[in-house]
Structure formats: C-alpha cells, structure tokens
Design a protein around this motif. Structure first.
Motif, PDB file in Angstrom:
ATOM      1  N   UNK A   4       0.501  -1.515   0.120  1.00 47.77           N
ATOM      2  CA  UNK A   4       0.365   0.213   0.213  1.00 47.77           C
ATOM      3  C   UNK A   4       0.293   1.618   0.517  1.00 47.77           C
ATOM      4  N   UNK A   5       1.945   1.411   0.884  1.00 49.29           N
ATOM      5  CA  UNK A   5       2.790   2.553   1.202  1.00 49.29           C
ATOM      6  C   UNK A   5       3.423   2.560  -0.361  1.00 49.29           C
ATOM      7  N   UNK A   6       3.792   1.185  -0.888  1.00 45.78           N
ATOM      8  CA  UNK A   6       4.328   1.498  -2.235  1.00 45.78           C
ATOM      9  C   UNK A   6       3.354   1.905  -3.801  1.00 45.78           C
ATOM     10  N   UNK A  11       1.472   6.688  -6.901  1.00 49.93           N
ATOM     11  CA  UNK A  11       0.744   8.151  -7.365  1.00 49.93           C
ATOM     12  C   UNK A  11       1.227   9.340  -7.133  1.00 49.93           C
ATOM     13  N   UNK A  12       1.944   9.164  -6.204  1.00 50.86           N
ATOM     14  CA  UNK A  12       2.176  10.647  -6.086  1.00 50.86           C
ATOM     15  C   UNK A  12       3.602  11.470  -6.960  1.00 50.86           C
ATOM     16  N   UNK A  13       4.754  10.285  -7.130  1.00 48.94           N
ATOM     17  CA  UNK A  13       6.209  10.143  -8.194  1.00 48.94           C
ATOM     18  C   UNK A  13       5.681   9.808  -9.563  1.00 48.94           C
ATOM     19  N   UNK A  14       5.993  10.596 -10.081  1.00 46.31           N
ATOM     20  CA  UNK A  14       6.310   9.791 -11.458  1.00 46.31           C
ATOM     21  C   UNK A  14       7.164   9.822 -12.099  1.00 46.31           C
ATOM     22  N   UNK A  15       8.254  10.133 -11.823  1.00 47.83           N
ATOM     23  CA  UNK A  15       9.558  10.573 -12.044  1.00 47.83           C
ATOM     24  C   UNK A  15      10.223  10.240 -10.800  1.00 47.83           C
ATOM     25  N   UNK A  16      11.682   9.480 -10.624  1.00 49.23           N
ATOM     26  CA  UNK A  16      12.475   8.936  -9.646  1.00 49.23           C
ATOM     27  C   UNK A  16      13.513   8.672 -10.085  1.00 49.23           C
ATOM     28  N   UNK A  17      14.534   9.350 -10.164  1.00 51.52           N
ATOM     29  CA  UNK A  17      15.954   9.504 -10.037  1.00 51.52           C
ATOM     30  C   UNK A  17      16.595   9.236  -9.121  1.00 51.52           C
ATOM     31  N   UNK A  18      17.283   8.466  -9.047  1.00 44.82           N
ATOM     32  CA  UNK A  18      18.074   7.750  -8.434  1.00 44.82           C
ATOM     33  C   UNK A  18      19.832   8.125  -8.252  1.00 44.82           C
ATOM     34  N   UNK A  19      20.094   8.966  -7.320  1.00 44.25           N
ATOM     35  CA  UNK A  19      21.296   9.233  -7.103  1.00 44.25           C
ATOM     36  C   UNK A  19      21.881   8.524  -5.758  1.00 44.25           C
ATOM     37  N   UNK A  20      23.238   8.877  -5.380  1.00 46.46           N
ATOM     38  CA  UNK A  20      24.407   8.808  -3.979  1.00 46.46           C
ATOM     39  C   UNK A  20      25.835   8.365  -4.126  1.00 46.46           C
ATOM     40  N   UNK A  21      26.439   7.436  -3.759  1.00 52.63           N
ATOM     41  CA  UNK A  21      27.820   7.870  -3.545  1.00 52.63           C
ATOM     42  C   UNK A  21      27.349   5.884  -4.560  1.00 52.63           C
ATOM     43  N   UNK A  22      28.955   6.271  -5.029  1.00 55.48           N
ATOM     44  CA  UNK A  22      29.419   5.042  -5.292  1.00 55.48           C
ATOM     45  C   UNK A  22      29.632   3.794  -5.177  1.00 55.48           C
ATOM     46  N   UNK A  23      28.440   2.812  -5.966  1.00 54.92           N
ATOM     47  CA  UNK A  23      29.001   1.294  -4.482  1.00 54.92           C
ATOM     48  C   UNK A  23      27.330   1.481  -3.857  1.00 54.92           C
ATOM     49  N   UNK A  24      26.869   2.295  -3.531  1.00 49.67           N
ATOM     50  CA  UNK A  24      25.717   2.186  -2.485  1.00 49.67           C
ATOM     51  C   UNK A  24      24.780   1.434  -3.036  1.00 49.67           C
ATOM     52  N   UNK A  25      24.597   1.031  -4.435  1.00 48.17           N
ATOM     53  CA  UNK A  25      22.977  -0.170  -4.403  1.00 48.17           C
ATOM     54  C   UNK A  25      22.240   0.577  -5.254  1.00 48.17           C
ATOM     55  N   UNK A  26      22.586   2.139  -5.667  1.00 46.83           N
ATOM     56  CA  UNK A  26      21.341   2.449  -6.630  1.00 46.83           C
ATOM     57  C   UNK A  26      20.778   1.965  -8.156  1.00 46.83           C
TER      58      UNK A  26
END
Length: 236
Positions: A4-6, A11-26
């Motif tokens: 239900x959460x996901x 419904x809230x977001x249509x664009x998801x951007x995945x960022x982070x430090x190298x090797x973080x599991x993005x």
C-alpha cells in the motif's frame, strides 16, 4: 512488503531519480523498483508505461543496460546511449518523457559528482512535485563513515546535478552475504548520522527483507540481484 505504501508512492511521483555515492546500490534499487512497479500496475489493472533511463557513464560494469532483457520481460522500456571510449553520452527523449504525465520515469545516475553532472541539464524538468530524488545511502561505503563525510558527499552529488534530495533511502549492505544483524547495525549508524531526518523507505536483500521490515517498522523493498555478476552471488 508494504504494498500500500509503494502504491501511494507511485501515485504521488512519476519521475524517480536515483543518486548517491558510488557503490551505494542505486542501480539494483532502481532495477528492482522498476520491475516491481510494473507488477503493481499490472496486478491493479492500471496500465502505466515505465521508462528506464540508464544515465550511468562512470563505469563499464554493473549498469542497468546489462539487465536489458530482464527489464523488457517485465514490461519496462530501457533507454541508454552507447558510450564511445570515455566520451559521455545521454539517451534521447529524456525531457519528453519527464514532462509527459503518462509514463513513470526512472533515471539511474552514475555514482559521485561526475555522474550527477550528467543530469544537470534536466534540473528544471526535475524540479516539480511529481519528481522524487532518491538518495540511496549505504553507511558501509568508504566515504560514509561519519556525518561530516556524508554531508560533503551528499552536497557535492546533489549540487552537481542541481537537485535537492526529497527521499532518503536506507540501503546498508556489505555485499550478497549481508545478514539481518549487519543490516540493522548499518541502519543504526544511519540513524546516528541523520538524527531526526525521516527515512522514506528501506532496501534489503529479499532473504532478510521481512526481518528488516519487522524490526524497523519502515516500508522495505526486497532486492533481488539483477545487474551484478552472477559469480559474485553464487555461494551455493
């Protein structure tokens, strides 16, 4: 998994951007979420196309494009541009899909500031309320052992892309053999580094995800290895 959460998240977001430090599991997180949301849309009877943009030009391995067949079988459309030597290239159609209200768009960005520079040109299109910038955090990474180091890394990565993180994602792991106890130790480290800051959701290997969700009471997405070399995860 708190489905239900996901569902509400999608419904809230249509664009998801995945960022982070190298090797973080993005990349693994992005791949798993893209496939998972495709299943959620199918099971709910709501057709919504998913477009996955592999924007990683910082390394030659562990890229989303290596899982092209898996994404295709899941109903996800993959976009990427072939890299010529060390020349960065960007797939076409990014702006069009970001501004189109119909598809859900995933953008997997290369680790560190170099990777984030790749999407600076799209900062305006990613500034709307329908965009979630997911900062994937793994406290076991070399430059994530103190609050000061984390702050410097996060500011540099976000600044390079002209972005503001809207979602902090907990993804502590030491590799494929990470135990629930090790995951929880990483989670406690993260709480110490980000006191009072909300964690949107967690990621954990599918074998330990139920235990993690039960102990943290946070929505936890189960990760099934998709892009990493099979030999790295073959312990049987």
């Amino acid at each position: 998994m708190n489905t239900a959460f996901f569902q509400d998240f999608a419904r809230k977001y249509k664009n998801l951007v995945f960022i982070g430090e190298a090797g973080s599991g993005k990349t693994e997180a992005a791949l798993n979420l893209a496939q998972g949301f495709a299943r959620i849309f199918e099971e709910s009877g709501l057709y919504r196309p998913i477009h996955f943009f592999d924007m990683d030009q910082t390394k030659a391995n562990l890229r989303a494009r290596d899982a092209a067949d898996i994404l295709r079988e899941s109903g996800v459309t993959l976009h990427y541009a072939e890299q010529i030597l060390d020349t960065p290239t960007v797939a076409g159609g990014v702006i069009e899909h970001l501004k189109n209200p119909e598809p859900m768009v995933f953008m997997d960005i290369g680790g560190g500031t170099y990777g984030s520079h790749m999407i600076g040109q799209f900062a305006e299109a990613l500034s709307g309320e329908d965009t979630a910038v997911l900062y994937i955090f793994n406290p076991y990474r070399p430059w994530s052992v103190s609050r000061d180091e984390v702050a410097v890394t996060m500011e540099a990565v976000l600044g390079a892309g002209g972005l503001t993180a809207s979602c902090l994602i907990c993804n502590p792991n030491l590799g494929p053999a990470t135990t629930a106890e090790e995951w929880m130790e990483g989670y406690r480290r993260m709480l110490d580094m980000f006191p009072g800051e909300p964690i949107t959701f967690c990621c954990a290997d599918e074998k330990i995800a139920p235990a993690v969700e039960a102990q943290t009471a946070l929505p936890t997405w189960p990760i099934r290895v998709t892009a990493s070399p099979e030999w790295l995860y073959d312990f049987d």
